[in-house]
Every structure is written in structure tokens, then in C-alpha cells.
Scaffold this motif. Structure first.
Motif, PDB file in Angstrom:
ATOM      1  N   LEU A  28      15.175  12.521   2.631  1.00  0.00           N
ATOM      2  CA  LEU A  28      14.044  12.127   3.461  1.00  0.00           C
ATOM      3  C   LEU A  28      14.492  12.055   4.920  1.00  0.00           C
ATOM      4  O   LEU A  28      15.507  11.429   5.247  1.00  0.00           O
ATOM      5  CB  LEU A  28      13.494  10.772   3.011  1.00  0.00           C
ATOM      6  N   GLY A  29      13.727  12.663   5.783  1.00  0.00           N
ATOM      7  CA  GLY A  29      14.132  12.738   7.178  1.00  0.00           C
ATOM      8  C   GLY A  29      13.666  11.568   8.010  1.00  0.00           C
ATOM      9  O   GLY A  29      13.677  11.637   9.240  1.00  0.00           O
ATOM     10  N   PHE A  30      13.248  10.493   7.371  1.00  0.00           N
ATOM     11  CA  PHE A  30      12.779   9.321   8.100  1.00  0.00           C
ATOM     12  C   PHE A  30      13.009   8.095   7.237  1.00  0.00           C
ATOM     13  O   PHE A  30      13.168   8.184   6.008  1.00  0.00           O
ATOM     14  CB  PHE A  30      11.298   9.461   8.468  1.00  0.00           C
ATOM     15  N   ALA A  31      13.043   6.934   7.878  1.00  0.00           N
ATOM     16  CA  ALA A  31      13.257   5.665   7.177  1.00  0.00           C
ATOM     17  C   ALA A  31      11.943   4.891   7.110  1.00  0.00           C
ATOM     18  O   ALA A  31      10.952   5.259   7.742  1.00  0.00           O
ATOM     19  CB  ALA A  31      14.320   4.848   7.904  1.00  0.00           C
ATOM     20  N   GLN A  32      11.972   3.788   6.350  1.00  0.00           N
ATOM     21  CA  GLN A  32      10.758   2.988   6.205  1.00  0.00           C
ATOM     22  C   GLN A  32      10.228   2.517   7.548  1.00  0.00           C
ATOM     23  O   GLN A  32       9.013   2.516   7.792  1.00  0.00           O
ATOM     24  CB  GLN A  32      11.031   1.781   5.300  1.00  0.00           C
ATOM     25  N   GLY A  33      11.114   2.160   8.439  1.00  0.00           N
ATOM     26  CA  GLY A  33      10.687   1.686   9.747  1.00  0.00           C
ATOM     27  C   GLY A  33      10.049   2.756  10.607  1.00  0.00           C
ATOM     28  O   GLY A  33       9.377   2.441  11.602  1.00  0.00           O
ATOM     29  N   ASP A  34      10.249   4.014  10.243  1.00  0.00           N
ATOM     30  CA  ASP A  34       9.655   5.112  11.003  1.00  0.00           C
ATOM     31  C   ASP A  34       8.209   5.391  10.591  1.00  0.00           C
ATOM     32  O   ASP A  34       7.507   6.142  11.277  1.00  0.00           O
ATOM     33  CB  ASP A  34      10.473   6.396  10.815  1.00  0.00           C
ATOM     34  N   VAL A  35       7.782   4.820   9.465  1.00  0.00           N
ATOM     35  CA  VAL A  35       6.431   5.079   8.964  1.00  0.00           C
ATOM     36  C   VAL A  35       5.443   4.162   9.676  1.00  0.00           C
ATOM     37  O   VAL A  35       5.589   2.938   9.643  1.00  0.00           O
ATOM     38  CB  VAL A  35       6.339   4.852   7.438  1.00  0.00           C
ATOM     39  N   SER A  36       4.463   4.750  10.318  1.00  0.00           N
ATOM     40  CA  SER A  36       3.433   3.961  10.996  1.00  0.00           C
ATOM     41  C   SER A  36       2.070   4.349  10.445  1.00  0.00           C
ATOM     42  O   SER A  36       1.889   5.427   9.871  1.00  0.00           O
ATOM     43  CB  SER A  36       3.475   4.193  12.511  1.00  0.00           C
ATOM     44  N   PHE A  37       1.105   3.455  10.633  1.00  0.00           N
ATOM     45  CA  PHE A  37      -0.222   3.654  10.074  1.00  0.00           C
ATOM     46  C   PHE A  37      -1.259   3.605  11.184  1.00  0.00           C
ATOM     47  O   PHE A  37      -1.266   2.686  12.003  1.00  0.00           O
ATOM     48  CB  PHE A  37      -0.518   2.589   9.014  1.00  0.00           C
ATOM     49  N   ASP A  38      -2.134   4.623  11.180  1.00  0.00           N
ATOM     50  CA  ASP A  38      -3.104   4.758  12.262  1.00  0.00           C
ATOM     51  C   ASP A  38      -4.512   4.865  11.699  1.00  0.00           C
ATOM     52  O   ASP A  38      -4.839   5.814  10.985  1.00  0.00           O
ATOM     53  CB  ASP A  38      -2.773   6.012  13.085  1.00  0.00           C
ATOM     54  N   GLY A  39      -5.343   3.883  12.006  1.00  0.00           N
ATOM     55  CA  GLY A  39      -6.751   3.961  11.685  1.00  0.00           C
ATOM     56  C   GLY A  39      -7.072   3.818  10.212  1.00  0.00           C
ATOM     57  O   GLY A  39      -6.337   3.210   9.431  1.00  0.00           O
ATOM     58  N   HIS A  40      -8.205   4.411   9.831  1.00  0.00           N
ATOM     59  CA  HIS A  40      -8.726   4.280   8.470  1.00  0.00           C
ATOM     60  C   HIS A  40      -9.237   5.641   8.021  1.00  0.00           C
ATOM     61  O   HIS A  40      -9.831   6.387   8.804  1.00  0.00           O
ATOM     62  CB  HIS A  40      -9.879   3.267   8.435  1.00  0.00           C
ATOM     63  N   ALA A  41      -9.007   5.969   6.742  1.00  0.00           N
ATOM     64  CA  ALA A  41      -9.429   7.262   6.201  1.00  0.00           C
ATOM     65  C   ALA A  41     -10.214   7.055   4.910  1.00  0.00           C
ATOM     66  O   ALA A  41      -9.923   6.145   4.132  1.00  0.00           O
ATOM     67  CB  ALA A  41      -8.232   8.168   5.952  1.00  0.00           C
ATOM     68  N   ILE A  42     -11.203   7.913   4.678  1.00  0.00           N
ATOM     69  CA  ILE A  42     -12.025   7.873   3.467  1.00  0.00           C
ATOM     70  C   ILE A  42     -12.079   9.278   2.878  1.00  0.00           C
ATOM     71  O   ILE A  42     -12.226  10.267   3.610  1.00  0.00           O
ATOM     72  CB  ILE A  42     -13.449   7.376   3.768  1.00  0.00           C
ATOM     73  N   GLU A  43     -11.946   9.337   1.553  1.00  0.00           N
ATOM     74  CA  GLU A  43     -12.102  10.603   0.840  1.00  0.00           C
ATOM     75  C   GLU A  43     -13.261  10.493  -0.134  1.00  0.00           C
ATOM     76  O   GLU A  43     -13.388   9.510  -0.863  1.00  0.00           O
ATOM     77  CB  GLU A  43     -10.826  10.961   0.079  1.00  0.00           C
ATOM     78  N   VAL A  44     -14.108  11.516  -0.145  1.00  0.00           N
ATOM     79  CA  VAL A  44     -15.242  11.584  -1.058  1.00  0.00           C
ATOM     80  C   VAL A  44     -15.048  12.799  -1.964  1.00  0.00           C
ATOM     81  O   VAL A  44     -14.824  13.913  -1.476  1.00  0.00           O
ATOM     82  CB  VAL A  44     -16.570  11.714  -0.281  1.00  0.00           C
ATOM     83  N   ARG A  45     -15.137  12.579  -3.273  1.00  0.00           N
ATOM     84  CA  ARG A  45     -15.014  13.682  -4.228  1.00  0.00           C
ATOM     85  C   ARG A  45     -16.385  14.324  -4.445  1.00  0.00           C
ATOM     86  O   ARG A  45     -17.343  13.646  -4.815  1.00  0.00           O
ATOM     87  CB  ARG A  45     -14.461  13.191  -5.567  1.00  0.00           C
ATOM     88  N   LEU A  46     -16.457  15.616  -4.215  1.00  0.00           N
ATOM     89  CA  LEU A  46     -17.702  16.349  -4.391  1.00  0.00           C
ATOM     90  C   LEU A  46     -17.643  17.113  -5.707  1.00  0.00           C
ATOM     91  O   LEU A  46     -16.770  17.957  -5.914  1.00  0.00           O
ATOM     92  CB  LEU A  46     -17.918  17.314  -3.224  1.00  0.00           C
ATOM     93  N   ALA A  47     -18.560  16.794  -6.605  1.00  0.00           N
ATOM     94  CA  ALA A  47     -18.534  17.348  -7.950  1.00  0.00           C
ATOM     95  C   ALA A  47     -19.851  18.038  -8.276  1.00  0.00           C
ATOM     96  O   ALA A  47     -20.921  17.627  -7.807  1.00  0.00           O
ATOM     97  CB  ALA A  47     -18.251  16.249  -8.975  1.00  0.00           C
TER      98      ALA A  47
END
Length: 666
Positions: free
Chosen positions: A323-342
Motif C-alpha cells: 500500500l502506497g499510503f498509511a492510515q493517516g494519509d486517508v482523508s474524507f471529503d463530503g458525502h456520497a450517495i449511490e442509487v441502484r437502478l434495476a
């Protein structure tokens, strides 16, 4: 562990998704496909493609020998299983490795251990991860299970040890029903998974489904990429997913992360995986459910908030990269939603829809992972999910709003899709206020969900759109005059009529600069400067401009007008005068006394024989389509006259199955 060509042992949208990351890394992709998928987009977009068998999944996408032979023939050095099919099959993983190929995923041992829900919970307990109280013992006798049920108390769940997706699961709310529930869960587990073992687990009502994404490399380094909420579910199948999971105390969220990493590290996990929990907001507690040893359908929301390409890192880890990054390198930005289309009709008990997609007009401003496009054929052989809509925004409220806007801009024709239903979930106050949970749908729609119907204005605008489509803007002044000048000079207004399904005519009169739409009840709507260009209907009513997305398609004996409305895109069917004459001349196909197949499928069971007396609504035939069983009811009461199919037959949509002599004519 080096490889330059990856065989993708899957189909549809996930095959295309994996192809994108392969191209990103300079890897060639190999598509395998069944005869039913020969013309699918994922086949055309692959660098190499091999047909591995007939449409039936057991003879194609689940055929390990054929998949390995395709890898050998194309020189693939690795196999990515995607999700579903063989993705969590330990035997498949082991055989891939035995063939000298790289399996893009965890080890066969990790898959096997987490594939057994009983073993997975034991591993979770060993890692200090909270689990729900229950019985997971080796003694599977009826006496022992009933005794443990008595000790556990209701409500509780009976669950298949090898299960998933809600199969082999029963909710018990009365101890008197425990024996029957255990027997039913055991039988289904044996039939579906080949393993009748079950376990008992306390049922947590009003719980939410929260999961943590983990990523581990071959060197034993494991980190997490945050969490997701997947609580809106139907029959334990997820409908809407979001990241991060909203409204979880920071300390509890951290505990979930630590527990997931401990579990993954404890079993030597490599690649992407998901640790799933039940979260009880009332008790502020979480409990281990299972670990999915594969890429999840909902992985794009994690990619959206972290900026990390999960499939890319699956491939990198499979090549032996750290893995080319450590836990401290992971950042979180905003909010995401996924909708399943069936391809399904939620208003009719989620009946699967099949056919050819005649219109596929998605929004251009958001991510869409799709397995289809205009012209794609949706058959009955595979899962009904066609695509996933993914939206990213600064916060949850904006993410919901933008997702609704994206659904409103989406038009699909030829095959029914659950766009309106997903919109109803997103706009429901329980979802906005976080009152939803894994069993919330009956509370959100107590009488069942009803699809919105076009109002008068929508029907009027649909007729206007069809009118403009059939009489496009003129190229010369002579064309612009046309027949209208005769009626106009004579003091009369030219008009055309369009009929909806209830045979009520809608009249459109006047010239393009000023048109009048007259509804069946006499309501008149004046429209100025009406135009239909580039799938946009524009004009002015009462001096106010309007613009609607508008698509006009021909389908069978009628026109279909797809129009954006405040309640989402709606389809209004209309017929012209010529269509009316043709319908009267030739009559409607079929009859009220004949049961026909609502879609293509395989006849699983015929429950009647000629001469049987049946009631209206009584199940006559059981049809399997899109991995779901459909009970087809008698259209009328009477006596079975003829049966046109046999058990095991494959039938086309609209094919007659059973004819009944109606009771009132006997």
C-alpha cells in the motif's frame, strides 16, 4: 506475480468498471461472455473477448473450467471476479492459483473462513469484535436448535451459515413458529448453497446497516477507508448506500474502524474487503454481521469521499505492491450517495422487467456505472440491476438534493426501471431525518408504494411534445403556412387529436406561435412559442417560460412521451388518429380468459391440469425470471381448458400459458 492481461470473470457494469482501472494501469482486459451477452457493451469495450457458454449462468459465468480455459487461451495472467457469481467461491480462488494465475482478491483460506457465517462470527469474537447473542454450535439437531431458540427468546433470526442476500433466512416472532422457520431456512440453505447448516441470532429491530471498507496488502498491512450506511433494503438487498454513515458518535465510529482492522489483520486478509455491522442507535451498540471478501456493489461511494480507486488498488495488491499510503494519509471529503437502478416494477411487487432499451438518457453531471446503453437487450437470465448512479456533494443534504435532481434528469424507455421508486425513498422524510432502518420500507409505505401518475398539465405537455414531434419546425415560409392558412382564413382553427390509454382525446389546435391544448374535461392551456429541440420542450404559458426534458419514442401501436416533472420523469402513452383506426381494425391481442407470460422466463411449476376449477387470482404457473420466482395468477374464475406450456419450458414475453373457460360462460 507480474501480469499484463486480466480476465474479468463477470459481466455488466462491474466488468466495465474493472476495465476502466485496467486501462488506467496499462493492463489489457479479457471479457468472458455468455451467448446472451454477445452484444453487450462490456464485450465490445474489452481488449479481448471469449464466449464461454449459453445464457444460463451455471453453464457460463459459474463454469470454472470454461473460465480457466478462456484465461489460458487468451494468455491472461490474472482473474478479477468482480462481485456476485464466483467472487466469494473459495474453490474458484484455489483453482485459479493452482493454474498458476493470480486471483485478484483474498486467499482461498480467508474466503472459506468468512464464507461460513458461523466461522466468521467465531473469528470476530476472537478478534474482540462484538457479535449478537445467539447459537452457532455444531449440533444441528432439531431438539438442540429449538432448545437454544427457547433460551434466546423472540424475536430472533434463523440464518444459513453459508448464506447471503437474505436467502436461507427467517424471522421468528413467536416460539410456536420456530420449528417451521428452522426447517424452511435449512431447506432453502441446502437448495441454494448446498449446505443446510443454520444458526440463531437475536433480532435487532430498527437497526441500521453500517459497514467498514478495509484494504490489506500482501505484507500484512491493513487500513480502513471509512464507513458506509446501507440501511434501506428490500428482502435484505440494498437499495441506497451512502458514505459516510450519518449520525454515528465519533467514539463508536472509531471502535467500528478498529474492530474491522483487527478482524482483517487477524485472518491475514489481503485486497479490498468489507466488515458489516448492525448498528443499534437506541443502545449505541454495534454487532458484527459478516465480512464480504470481495469488492462491494457500493464501493463507488467510498471512492467518492476518499479519492482512492479501490479496483486499482486491488490490482496493485494482486501484483504484490505494498500500500502506497498509511492510515493517516486517508482523508474524507463530503458525502456520497449511490442509487441502484434495476429493471423492475416496484408498484407491482418489484416484478422484473425485460425488453430492449429504446431510450437511455442519463444525466451528464454525475458518475454512472452502467452495464447497458441504448439498444441493449435486458433478458431474464441475470440480476435485474442495470446501473448505479453515484453523486458526491459537500454534505448529506446537498447529496440527497443532487441525487434527486440526477434521477429527475434520467429517462429510460423500452424497459421499466425503478427510478421513481428510488426517488420516493430519497425524498421520504424518514430518510432525511435518519428514522430509516433495515426493515423500514413497510413503515415508509404502509400500503405499499404507488407510482406517481401524470397530472393534467403533464398530459397536456406530453400531447404538445408529440404534436411538435410529428409537425417539426418548417424550413421555409411556404411550409410554415401549410394547411393552417386555409382554416385560419376561413375563421377556423386547425386541430389534431391524441388519445391516452383511457381513450380520452386531448386536442391541440392553432399554429406554432400560439397553440391551445384542450383536455378531455374541457380545460384549456394556451402555449406560446412552443419548441421541441434537442430533447427539450420549451414555451410560455400565461407569459411564464417553461422548459422540460422531453423524449418522444414510437413503441408498438402507440407513442411514448417521456417528460420531466416535479415528481420525476414520467411516461405518457398516446395514440394518433391513425393509431386509433388501426387498433379498431385489428383489435387487441390476446383475451381476458388467457394467462400470458408477463416477461420471458423459465416455467418452474404448473399447478393445475385441464379440467381443474380455479378462482380468480389463484396461482396457475410459477415462472423464473431474473433469478426471481413469479407466481402468475388466474385472470378469471372458471375451468382450465388448455395448458400451452410444460415444466422446464422457456417461454417468451406475452406467450400464452393457460386458457380458462370463464365461470360466467360455463
Amino acid at each position: 506475480m507480474s501480469f499484463s492481461r486480466v480476465l474479468i470473470a463477470n459481466r455488466g457494469e462491474i466488468a466495465r468498471r474493472i476495465q476502466r482501472s485496467c486501462r488506467k494501469l496499462g493492463l489489457e482486459s479479457v471479457a468472458i461472455f455468455s451467448e446472451a451477452d454477445r452484444d453487450a457493451p462490456f464485450v465490445a469495450e474489452a481488449d479481448h473477448a471469449v464466449c464461454i457458454g449459453p445464457a444460463a449462468a451455471a453453464r457460463s459465468y459459474l463454469n470454472i473450467d470454461a473460465i480457466l480455459e478462456a484465461a489460458r487461451a487468451t494468455g491472461a495472467g490474472a482473474i478479477h471476479p468482480g462481485y456476485g457469481f464466483l467472487s466469494e467461491n473459495a474453490e474458484f480462488s484455489a483453482r485459479v492459483e493452482a493454474a498458476g494465475l493470480v486471483f485478484v482478491g483474498p486467499s482461498p483460506q480467508a474466503i472459506s473462513r468468512m464464507g461460513s457465517k458461523i466461522e466468521a462470527k467465531a473469528a470476530a469474537e476472537a478478534a474482540g469484535v462484538p457479535v449478537l447473542p445467539g447459537y452457532r454450535g455444531a449440533d444441528q439437531s432439531d431438539d438442540r436448535l429449538l432448545k437454544e431458540a427457547q433460551a434466546l427468546g423472540v424475536p430472533f433470526l434463523v440464518k444459513a451459515s453459508a448464506g447471503g442476500g437474505g436467502r436461507g433466512m427467517r424471522l421468528v416472532t413467536s416460539l410456536g413458529a420456530a420449528g417451521e422457520a428452522i426447517a424452511a431456512a435449512r431447506a432453502e440453505a441446502k437448495s441454494v448453497f448446498g449446505d443446510p447448516a443454520v444458526f440463531l441470532e437475536r433480532y435487532a429491530p430498527r437497526a441500521r446497516h453500517v459497514e467498514v471498507q478495509v484494504l490489506g496488502d500482501a505484507n500484512g498491512y491493513v487500513l480502513h477507508l471509512g464507513d458506509r450506511d446501507c440501511s434501506l433494503q428490500r428482502n435484505h438487498q440494498k437499495l441506497i448506500e451512502e458514505a459516510p454513515a450519518p449520525d454515528i458518535p465519533d467514539a463508536l465510529r472509531s471502535a467500528m474502524y478498529d474492530a474491522a482492522v483487527r478482524l482483517a489483520r487477524g485472518i491475514g486478509y489481503r485486497s479490498a474487503g468489507t466488515v458489516e455491522y448492525l448498528y443499534d442507535p437506541v443502545r449505541a451498540e454495534f454487532y458484527f454481521l459478516e465480512m464480504n471478501t470481495r469488492l462491494q456493489v457500493e464501493h463507488p461511494v467510498t471512492e467518492a469521499v476518499t479519492g482512492i480507486d479501490l479496483v486499482e488498488w486491488q490490482l496493485r495488491i494482486a501484483r504484490g505492491e505494498a500500500l502506497g499510503f498509511a492510515q493517516g494519509d486517508v482523508s474524507f471529503d463530503g458525502h456520497a450517495i449511490e442509487v441502484r437502478l434495476a429493471a423492475e416494477n416496484p408498484a407491482e411487487n418489484f416484478r422484473p422487467e425485460t425488453g430492449t432499451i429504446t431510450l437511455w438518457a442519463p444525466p451528464r453531471t454525475v458518475r454512472l456505472d452502467s452495464g447497458v446503453e441504448e439498444g441493449s437487450v435486458v433478458g431474464h437470465h441475470y440480476d435485474s440491476m442495470l446501473a448505479k448512479l453515484i453523486v458526491h456533494a459537500p454534505d448529506r443534504a446537498q447529496a440527497i438534493r443532487r441525487t434527486v435532481e440526477a434521477l429527475d434528469a434520467f429517462a429510460v424507455g423500452g424497459v421499466g426501471v425503478n427510478l421513481a421508486y428510488q426517488r420516493a425513498l430519497l425524498t421520504h422524510p424518514d430518510f432525511a431525518s435518519l428514522r430509516h432502518h433495515t426493515a423500514a420500507l413497510p413503515e415508509m409505505f404502509p400500503g405499499g408504494w404507488t407510482a406517481p401518475v401524470p397530472d393534467d398539465q403533464t398530459r397536456a405537455l406530453a400531447a404538445l411534445a408529440l404534436h411538435l414531434h410529428l409537425a417539426p419546425a418548417p424550413d421555409t415560409p411556404w411550409q410554415s403556412l401549410g394547411a393552417w392558412r386555409v382554416t385560419s382564413n376561413a375563421g377556423r382553427t386547425g386541430a389534431a387529436c391524441y388519445w391516452s390509454d383511457d381513450d380520452a382525446p386531448i386536442r391541440v389546435a392553432g399554429q406554432r406561435a400560439r397553440l391551445e391544448v384542450i383536455l378531455p374535461d374541457g380545460t384549456r392551456i394556451d402555449v406560446e412559442d412552443a419548441r421541441l429541440t434537442a430533447q427539450r420542450l420549451t414555451g410560455r404559458t400565461r407569459c411564464r417560460p417553461f422548459t422540460r426534458q422531453g423524449h418522444v419514442l414510437r413503441s408498438g401501436d402507440r407513442w411514448q412521451i417521456y417528460l420531466s416533472t416535479p415528481d420525476g420523469t414520467m411516461m405518457v402513452p398516446l395514440r394518433t388518429l391513425e393509431d386509433q383506426h388501426l387498433q379498431r381494425a385489428f383489435g387487441a391481442a390476446g383475451g381476458a380468459d388467457t394467462l400470458s407470460a408477463p416477461m420471458p422466463g423459465a416455467v418452474v411449476e404448473i399447478r393445475v391440469t385441464p379440467g381443474d376449477r380455479v378462482s380468480k387470482g389463484e396461482t396457475l404457473v410459477v415462472l423464473e425470471a431474473m433469478k426471481l420466482l413469479q407466481s402468475l395468477p388466474a385472470p378469471v374464475a372458471g375451468v382450465v381448458a388448455e395448458i400451452y406450456c410444460g415444466s422446464g419450458d422457456t417461454v417468451a414475453g406475452g406467450a400464452p400459458l393457460v386458457r380458462i373457460d370463464p365461470e360466467d360462460k360455463i
